[in-house]
Motif scaffolding. Structure first.
Motif, PDB file in Angstrom:
ATOM      1  N   LEU A   1       0.806  -0.997  -0.566  1.00  0.00           N
ATOM      2  CA  LEU A   1       0.228  -0.341   0.123  1.00  0.00           C
ATOM      3  C   LEU A   1       1.362   1.292  -0.124  1.00  0.00           C
ATOM      4  CD1 LEU A   1      -2.830   1.174   1.171  1.00  0.00           C
ATOM      5  CD2 LEU A   1      -2.081   1.196   2.821  1.00  0.00           C
TER       6      LEU A   1
ATOM      7  N   HIS B   1       0.726   5.028   0.914  1.00  0.00           N
ATOM      8  CA  HIS B   1       0.570   5.912   1.403  1.00  0.00           C
ATOM      9  C   HIS B   1       1.349   7.030   2.054  1.00  0.00           C
ATOM     10  CE1 HIS B   1       3.275   3.568   4.498  1.00  0.00           C
ATOM     11  NE2 HIS B   1       3.177   4.881   4.921  1.00  0.00           N
TER      12      HIS B   1
ATOM     13  N   TYR C   1       1.444  10.677   5.147  1.00  0.00           N
ATOM     14  CA  TYR C   1       1.470  10.955   6.052  1.00  0.00           C
ATOM     15  C   TYR C   1       1.993  12.434   5.908  1.00  0.00           C
ATOM     16  CZ  TYR C   1       1.567  12.059  11.212  1.00  0.00           C
ATOM     17  OH  TYR C   1       1.371  12.685  12.602  1.00  0.00           O
TER      18      TYR C   1
ATOM     19  N   ALA D   1      -0.562   7.808  -4.200  1.00  0.00           N
ATOM     20  CA  ALA D   1      -0.949   7.219  -2.497  1.00  0.00           C
ATOM     21  C   ALA D   1      -2.204   6.365  -2.887  1.00  0.00           C
ATOM     22  CB  ALA D   1      -1.200   8.095  -1.549  1.00  0.00           C
ATOM     23  N   ASP D   2      -2.071   5.165  -2.094  1.00  0.00           N
ATOM     24  CA  ASP D   2      -3.638   5.334  -2.086  1.00  0.00           C
ATOM     25  C   ASP D   2      -4.538   4.857  -0.805  1.00  0.00           C
ATOM     26  OD1 ASP D   2      -2.759   2.193  -3.769  1.00  0.00           O
ATOM     27  OD2 ASP D   2      -1.523   1.768  -3.399  1.00  0.00           O
ATOM     28  N   ALA D   3      -3.316   5.946  -0.171  1.00  0.00           N
ATOM     29  CA  ALA D   3      -4.240   6.000   1.197  1.00  0.00           C
ATOM     30  C   ALA D   3      -2.787   7.360   1.721  1.00  0.00           C
ATOM     31  CB  ALA D   3      -4.420   5.104   1.986  1.00  0.00           C
ATOM     32  N   PHE D   4      -3.999   8.329   2.619  1.00  0.00           N
ATOM     33  CA  PHE D   4      -2.966   9.161   3.252  1.00  0.00           C
ATOM     34  C   PHE D   4      -3.236   9.849   4.617  1.00  0.00           C
ATOM     35  CE2 PHE D   4      -6.123  10.953   0.208  1.00  0.00           C
ATOM     36  CZ  PHE D   4      -6.917  11.809   0.886  1.00  0.00           C
ATOM     37  N   CYS D   5      -3.003   9.917   5.441  1.00  0.00           N
ATOM     38  CA  CYS D   5      -3.372  10.680   6.817  1.00  0.00           C
ATOM     39  C   CYS D   5      -3.030  12.334   6.705  1.00  0.00           C
ATOM     40  CB  CYS D   5      -2.414   9.879   7.490  1.00  0.00           C
ATOM     41  SG  CYS D   5      -2.488  10.385   9.747  1.00  0.00           S
TER      42      CYS D   5
END
Length: 105
Positions: free
Chosen positions: A36, A38, A40, A61-65
């Motif tokens: 994944l 990602h 931040y 990004a597949d995901a982000f924070c």
């Protein structure tokens, strides 16, 4: 990519909830190993918030924070809110059917 660019994690290395549920889900054939990408972003730091433009443009990004903190010199809470709102508007230009309409003005 520049420093702070894509990072890869494996499912079994995921933190928090993933540490407990990951192995059990994998063992019960409810999950598979994978990678994944990602991001931040600490929204309290000017150098970090500048990365949002690239994240929205490239969508790597597949995901982000988005961590809303005030660590170090940088943006005020109001500036953070404006920057994050602009990023989210660019990243998700079409409202979902579950969002309330925004007041005009």
């Amino acid at each position: 990519m520049a420093a702070g660019g894509p990072q890869t994690r494996r499912l079994r290395e995921a933190g928090g909830y993933g540490r407990c549920a990951g192995p059990a889900a994998y063992r019960n054939s409810c999950a598979v190993e994978g990678e994944l990408l990602h991001a931040y972003v600490s929204t309290g730091r000017t150098g970090e918030i500048d990365r949002l433009r690239g994240l929205a443009a490239d969508r790597w990004a597949d995901a982000f924070c988005l961590a809303d903190d005030d660590a170090g010199p940088g943006l005020s809470p109001r500036e953070q809110q404006r920057a994050v709102a602009a990023f989210l508007e660019a990243y998700f230009p079409v409202p979902s059917p579950y969002e309330k309409s925004r007041p005009i003005g």
